[in-house]
Design an enzyme around this catalytic site. Structure first.
Site, PDB file in Angstrom:
ATOM      1  N   GLU A   1      25.442  23.645   1.291  1.00 38.58           N
ATOM      2  CA  GLU A   1      26.044  22.897   0.203  1.00 38.58           C
ATOM      3  C   GLU A   1      26.859  23.722  -0.788  1.00 38.58           C
ATOM      4  OE1 GLU A   1      25.993  19.588  -0.331  1.00 38.58           O
ATOM      5  OE2 GLU A   1      24.962  19.279   1.575  1.00 38.58           O
TER       6      GLU A   1
ATOM      7  N   SER B   1     -29.946 -13.978   5.698  1.00 37.76           N
ATOM      8  CA  SER B   1     -31.261 -13.461   5.306  1.00 37.76           C
ATOM      9  C   SER B   1     -31.167 -12.252   4.395  1.00 37.76           C
ATOM     10  CB  SER B   1     -32.075 -13.096   6.556  1.00 37.76           C
ATOM     11  OG  SER B   1     -32.325 -14.255   7.321  1.00 37.76           O
TER      12      SER B   1
END
Length: 821
Positions: free
Chosen positions: A91, A469
């Site tokens: 860049e 239960s």
């Protein structure tokens, strides 16, 4: 000639000066016009990036990153040199020498734009890109370019080159929602920055030029070409040598989409944290950099995830092989790339990886596993796959691999990474697991299903199902408080209920279909007898039972007002049920579940911290004034008193949990639930080899919901198994067979290295000899007599026939016995 030449020179110089002055004026006027829209130096330093929400375990291990942008902020010093060099080469090679604007590049770009008539060229430096990505739009207009120029100048004077470069590498966009180089390394390669190779660093360095064009996942060929350019520039600039460049160019482009890296897998908890952050701090708060530290224990969470997945796969295998996902024709020269392309549409589910069958032998098969490579499935990984003829009906056991698989079949496998795999399929049933610290209700582990990403429904907190239960202990506790004892005898026999608006008579049954006649309450709970529970509730009255049971944290309005309450027909979530069992585990105190310990903002400041109520038996112990050291300071006196009690420090009353059942009631209920494991429906848990486990199974009608709720003094764990769309789990399936194995898988790891802790018997209890048949007092000479524990104010009132005259005061064993739990 000389005069003309001099005039031309004067005119030219004047024109140049005029143009320069005009340009300077235009530039100054442009700055005056655009300056109000530019960020100030102060605001540039205070800029806040969109940082994803991060969720951690109690020990700081990362569980998730959540946000619109994937970003992992890193400092300049944390970025490896090779990564910095790759971006400089790609860049802006003169970044550390220019002043923010590359004037030769700018003139070249302007010249090309004027000739071409468009604005496709650019000469953006790293500083200009940082300015654009942080403060400006991506529009290619002269206005935006002037703003970028002015802002670049300002940044170069306000920040050091290192600060600008670090800022650039944190804000640049790479595609795939990845912002910043660290997030890009994780997204494309599943690595942290310090793990990147030269080739991978060069690949990342080449992406910002055109993120869509050079995306290594979408366009691997274009990305490879761009990588070659970056590698060549790195070589030309002396960043790498020729051998390194050659190796980098030869490295395969193996980029693929990776999920955010994490240390502990807990997506259900992470989503709960996201919702909480959004509720507290509003929309968009997921991108404000908050850090949520949960109460989750990373080791227990990993064990919970593994236990749920193993348990569901074990259940699923019992119900047969549903067949391959699809069938594809394989070429004669299939290669890795072709296999990967074929499997691209299939994703991993839990620990199950998609694979394609390459070849089938007599009792083995070769497969290619997505992202892993070739693997072998031997017969022990295939033999389970009996064909499912229809629901709950299986065909004969296979004798060869060819009866199960064919080349080209797309299937799921469990692969070990070492070239061995087992045939698998995503379970049709689901499960949830919640583990709580009973002392304060902290969530230690939570799993809401087999795979969060396949189905984001969190069954641990959102699925309201009948506990069956598993609800009986709360009813039995209310009975003990109302004068019943573990030795109270009720009839286990058929009941027919009519009236109360019922169109037909209600004929409840036991799960086994048989009846045992008169039974003591302890035995009825151990064997989970429905009819005894119904008679018990009828004797207590539903209003009293509802008032009492609601103390455990259950919503009174949700509790049925009829006798079905005894069978657990209330709708609860696994988290609510675990919180109810925490009362038994902590000695009788009600605690509120919570999963967030603290929340920090992006600056690391604590913006919220939990203040849970704590169950503290020691805090209830009276203090003997003679044990206290004399002190005129009230705070010191309180501290001394707390030390004598063994309490947690100077906790205000608001931090102490409310006692909702007595220590005596709690001890008896825990002791009875320990018998459930020792010799009842939970006896499979004996394989854990511990004597401090207590719990209760739960199975609803037709086994649509199955549960196991178990605990020690330090941990409460509830497991649910069922289908999202309620339907039976299958013949012979029950809580002890589906949920309990998952509970055991988890507890085996959770209790590793943890010593047993049994609760000592509190004052107010007495042990007496009773007849196992009648529950009445028995003499010392009665060889069939057994020992039972009673509250001193709830003693048996009769004697076994033939042994009249025995009273609680004269009964053998009336003194408190040694601690049982």
């Amino acid at each position: 000639m000389k005069q003309n030449y001099f005039r031309i020179l004067i005119v030219t110089a004047g024109s140049v000066l005029f143009v320069a002055l005009l340009g300077a004026y235009v530039l100054a006027a442009s700055y005056v016009y655009l300056a109000p829209d530019l960020p100030s130096s102060e605001s540039m330093r205070k800029v806040e990036l969109q940082i994803p929400l991060r969720v951690y375990t109690r020990n700081g291990a990362l569980m998730a990153q959540i946000g619109e942008q994937r970003r992992i902020p890193v400092t300049y010093q944390e970025i490896p040199l090779i990564v910095k060099q790759a971006f400089l080469a790609a860049e802006d090679e003169r970044f550390f020498t220019h002043h923010g604007i590359d004037f030769p590049g700018v003139m070249r770009a302007i010249f090309v734009d004027l000739l071409s008539g468009d604005r496709t060229q650019g000469a953006s430096t790293i500083t200009m890109q940082a300015a654009r990505n942080m403060f400006l739009s991506q529009d290619k207009t002269w206005r935006r370019k002037l703003q970028e120029t002015f802002l670049t100048y300002r940044m170069e004077h306000e920040f050091t080159k290192e600060e600008i470069f670090g800022l650039y590498l944190n804000v640049i966009f790479f595609g795939q929602r990845a912002y910043g180089v660290a997030a890009a390394a994780e997204t494309f390669f599943g690595k942290s920055l310090d793990q990147l190779s030269v080739a991978q660093a060069a690949t990342l360095g080449g992406i910002p030029k055109a993120p869509s064009r050079y995306n290594p996942i979408v366009s691997p060929q274009a990305a490879t070409g761009r990588r070659s350019y970056v590698v060549r520039r790195m070589l030309d600039l002396g960043f790498i040598d020729a051998a390194t460049a050659q190796n980098a160019n030869q490295e395969p482009m193996l980029a693929r989409a990776h999920a955010p890296l994490y240390d502990v897998e807990a997506p259900d908890v992470a989503e709960m944290a996201r919702q909480e952050i959004r509720t507290r701090f509003g929309a968009g708060s997921e991108n404000a950099g908050y850090r949520v530290y949960t109460t989750v224990d990373g080791r227990l969470q990993t064990a919970a995830t593994r236990a749920v997945r193993i348990g569901l796969i074990e259940y699923d295998r019992r119900h047969g092989w549903r067949g391959a996902l699809a069938h594809r024709n394989l070429g004669t020269k299939s290669r890795t790339e072709e296999f990967e392309a074929l499997l691209d549409a299939y994703t991993t589910v839990g620990d199950l990886s998609p694979a394609v069958v390459v070849s089938v032998a007599d009792r083995a098969a070769r497969v290619y596993v997505k992202s892993r490579g070739a693997a072998q499935i031997d017969w022990d990984g295939l033999a389970w796959a009996r064909r499912e003829v229809r629901p709950d009906v299986l065909g004969p056991a296979p004798k060869t691999a060819g009866e199960i698989l064919s080349p080209g079949d797309v299937v799921f496998v469990v692969a070990d990474g070492g070239g061995t795999a087992q045939l698998a399929q995503p379970p049709a049933a689901q499960s949830a697991l919640v583990a709580l610290d009973p002392r304060d209700g902290a969530v230690a582990a939570l799993v809401g299903g087999f795979d969060f990403f396949a189905n984001k429904f969190n069954r641990a907190t959102q699925a309201r199902r009948q506990p069956g239960s598993g609800f009986k202990p709360f009813l039995y506790s209310s009975a003990l408080e109302n004068g019943f004892t573990p030795a109270s005898v009720l009839l286990d026999a058929p009941i027919v209920m009519e009236g109360d608006g019922m169109e037909t008579a209600w004929r409840p049954e036991n799960s086994t279909g048989n009846f045992n006649g008169p039974m003591r309450l302890r035995e009825a709970l151990v064997k989970s007898r429905n009819l005894v529970s119904i008679r018990l509730l009828r004797a207590l009255g539903t209003p009293y039972a509802i008032d009492y049971i609601s103390k455990f944290g259950f919503d009174r309005a949700s509790l049925p007002t009829n006798l079905t309450l005894a069978l657990g027909t209330v709708q609860v979530t696994p988290l609510e049920l675990a919180a109810g069992y925490a009362v038994f585990a902590n000695g009788g105190f009600r605690v509120q579940p919570y999963f967030i310990d603290r929340i920090e903002n992006a600056a690391g400041q604590v913006v919220w911290r939990a203040a849970p109520r704590i169950a503290c038996e020691e805090c209830e112990q009276p203090v003997n004034p003679s044990d206290l050291a004399p002190s005129a300071d009230p705070a010191t006196a309180l501290r001394n008193a707390d030390a004598v009690r063994g309490g947690p420090g100077l906790l205000p009353p608001a931090r102490l949990a409310e006692r909702v059942i007595s220590p005596q009631n709690d001890y008896l209920m825990t002791d009875m639930m320990m018998d459930v494991i020792k010799r009842g429906t939970g006896r499979r848990a004996l394989a854990l080899g511990r004597g401090d486990l207590a719990g209760k199974t739960g199975t609803t009608n037709e086994a649509k919901d199955t549960w196991f709720n178990g605990f020690t003094r330090d941990l409460v764990v509830t497991v649910w198994v069922g289908y999202d769309q309620e339907r039976p789990l299958g013949e012979s399936e029950e809580g002890a067979k589906t949920a309990l194995p998952i509970w055991m898988h988890f507890m085996r790891e959770a209790l590793r290295g943890v010593p047993e802790r049994r609760r000592p018997m509190p004052d107010g209890l007495i042990q007496l000899r009773i007849s196992p048949d009648t529950g009445m007092l028995a003499s010392a000479e009665n060889r069939d007599a057994i020992s039972e524990t009673f509250m001193v104010d709830h003693l048996p009132t009769g004697s076994t026939p033939g042994e009249e005259g025995i009273t609680p005061a004269s009964a053998e064993g009336s003194a408190p016995a040694d601690p049982i739990f």
